[in-house]
Design a protein around this motif. Sequence first.
Motif, mmCIF file in Angstrom:
data_model
loop_
_atom_site.group_PDB
_atom_site.id
_atom_site.type_symbol
_atom_site.label_atom_id
_atom_site.label_comp_id
_atom_site.label_asym_id
_atom_site.label_seq_id
_atom_site.Cartn_x
_atom_site.Cartn_y
_atom_site.Cartn_z
ATOM 1 N N THR A 136 0.813 -1.210 0.000
ATOM 2 C CA THR A 136 0.000 0.000 0.000
ATOM 3 C C THR A 136 0.850 1.265 0.000
ATOM 4 O O THR A 136 0.303 2.374 -0.107
ATOM 5 N N ALA A 148 -13.000 3.300 -15.923
ATOM 6 C CA ALA A 148 -11.635 2.865 -15.603
ATOM 7 C C ALA A 148 -11.161 1.795 -16.566
ATOM 8 O O ALA A 148 -10.858 0.683 -16.190
ATOM 9 N N THR A 167 -13.477 4.868 -12.086
ATOM 10 C CA THR A 167 -12.138 4.809 -11.518
ATOM 11 C C THR A 167 -12.195 4.852 -9.992
ATOM 12 O O THR A 167 -11.513 4.069 -9.323
ATOM 13 N N LEU A 168 -12.984 5.769 -9.448
ATOM 14 C CA LEU A 168 -13.069 5.910 -7.996
ATOM 15 C C LEU A 168 -13.666 4.656 -7.356
ATOM 16 O O LEU A 168 -13.175 4.177 -6.326
ATOM 17 N N TYR A 197 -13.591 1.604 -8.535
ATOM 18 C CA TYR A 197 -12.596 0.538 -8.595
ATOM 19 C C TYR A 197 -11.516 0.734 -7.532
ATOM 20 O O TYR A 197 -11.081 -0.230 -6.888
ATOM 21 N N SER A 198 -11.069 1.975 -7.343
ATOM 22 C CA SER A 198 -10.028 2.255 -6.361
ATOM 23 C C SER A 198 -10.488 1.904 -4.953
ATOM 24 O O SER A 198 -9.743 1.317 -4.170
ATOM 25 N N ASN A 212 -10.550 -1.769 -4.575
ATOM 26 C CA ASN A 212 -9.190 -2.277 -4.420
ATOM 27 C C ASN A 212 -8.681 -2.059 -3.001
ATOM 28 O O ASN A 212 -7.974 -2.902 -2.442
ATOM 29 N N ILE A 213 -9.036 -0.893 -2.408
ATOM 30 C CA ILE A 213 -8.669 -0.632 -1.009
ATOM 31 C C ILE A 213 -9.317 -1.671 -0.091
ATOM 32 O O ILE A 213 -8.670 -2.225 0.810
ATOM 33 N N GLU A 268 -6.801 8.259 -3.298
ATOM 34 C CA GLU A 268 -7.488 7.822 -4.516
ATOM 35 C C GLU A 268 -8.539 8.836 -4.950
ATOM 36 O O GLU A 268 -8.726 9.084 -6.142
ATOM 37 N N ARG A 269 -9.224 9.447 -4.002
ATOM 38 C CA ARG A 269 -10.210 10.469 -4.354
ATOM 39 C C ARG A 269 -9.535 11.673 -4.999
ATOM 40 O O ARG A 269 -10.002 12.207 -6.007
ATOM 41 N N ASN A 291 -6.615 11.646 -6.532
ATOM 42 C CA ASN A 291 -6.059 11.207 -7.810
ATOM 43 C C ASN A 291 -7.133 11.161 -8.885
ATOM 44 O O ASN A 291 -6.909 11.589 -10.026
ATOM 45 N N SER A 292 -8.311 10.654 -8.552
ATOM 46 C CA SER A 292 -9.418 10.589 -9.503
ATOM 47 C C SER A 292 -9.866 11.986 -9.926
ATOM 48 O O SER A 292 -10.146 12.240 -11.104
#
Length: 395
Positions: free
Chosen positions: A134, A233, A324-325, A327-328, A331-332, A369-370, A372-373
């Motif tokens: 991570t 994504a 994308t968000l 999926y991120s 993934n978390i 991630e937020r 980055n998106s």
Amino acid sequence: MQGDPHGYFHIVLLCLCWYVISSFASQVTKKILTIHPLPLFLGEFQFAYTALLAALCCIIAKGSLSFHSRFPEGTLPQYHDKSHPQHQRTIFTRPTRHVLLTVLPLSIFQFLGKYFGHTATSLVPISTVASIKTLSPVCIIILQKVFKVSNSQLGSQVYLSLACIILGVWIIVSEDNKVYSRVSSLADSNSQQYSSYGILCAISSMIIFASQNIYGKGVFTYKQENANRLDRAVAPLPLYTEKKGTLTVPESIKYDKLTLMMYISLVGFSLSFGCFMSLEFSTVYDEIRQFGIGCIPWYLFFINGTFHFLQAMITYQLLGEVSTLTYSIANIMKRIVVVTVSWLAAGGQITANQLIGLLLNVFGLFFYERYNSKKKKEHYLQQINHHKTLPKNKF
């Protein structure tokens, strides 16, 4: 999928399968490397088996339209739509120079990342390896700044999220060290020993895969068709151009994910073969000669390889269906599940410090991630506006 309960159920079911398979895959990998601490041998098997399964999927998709249509566009070669610009008559994409040069660096990253990752898994707890992974956002930002890949300014929210990630990982690794040191001191001599070399290998694997992500963004490009797909994504695929006369005409040659997976695995197998023969083949050969081929837990190898492939296929499916968000965040959640399951599987009691470290890690990853998106959306919208302001060429 908006407003469709069946669509939501389908995504939730995919995520649950993803979490279960990832957790079991980590445990099976740990068991294999505990019995046979041969990371190159396991990596070679994964490369060969992944290439075989990818080829099998292509063969099935070529003969079955219903199977082919179950996956998002770009997952498999385009066999059935003859009007499609990337329509393919043969089962497998021909191994051209472009294909091999594209997958070569990715294969090197895969080979080295697998080696260090498997070595780390054989030496330290799964939770330690998973939590160190991570740290990849921190590593990516550092590498981007060092190699000047990105000049974007980082806000206070990013620094706060990265600080939470680092602190959370430090707490988890430190607490794992204490817990597993107590366990190993009370158990027999075959118990897992916590190793600083294992942590170093886990960090090396994380850096290698982070470098692979940066390289992938530079080599692979994805052209959005319209603004409605802004938040989709879809994994990037290579786009080549070819000069015709005095004009540069985009060919839009997209390699599907299964083709890339197959060639990356084949090239990765070839790259690591020499190291395997030099370092581990004699050990494998001696064991087989002394105890027979059954001394190797092949059923665990096949289970591990199948789980490894299924994880990739579920990832491709999610990438084509969610934002994308979303999926991120999924993934978390997968990382949380893998770490938690590894603690439960180890048989020890989860400590308060481990939970605090995990929560800090989740908090940091979520806000990173937020951010980055959001930056990706802003960058894409700027490109659209810039493109609209350019004068149109007339031929």
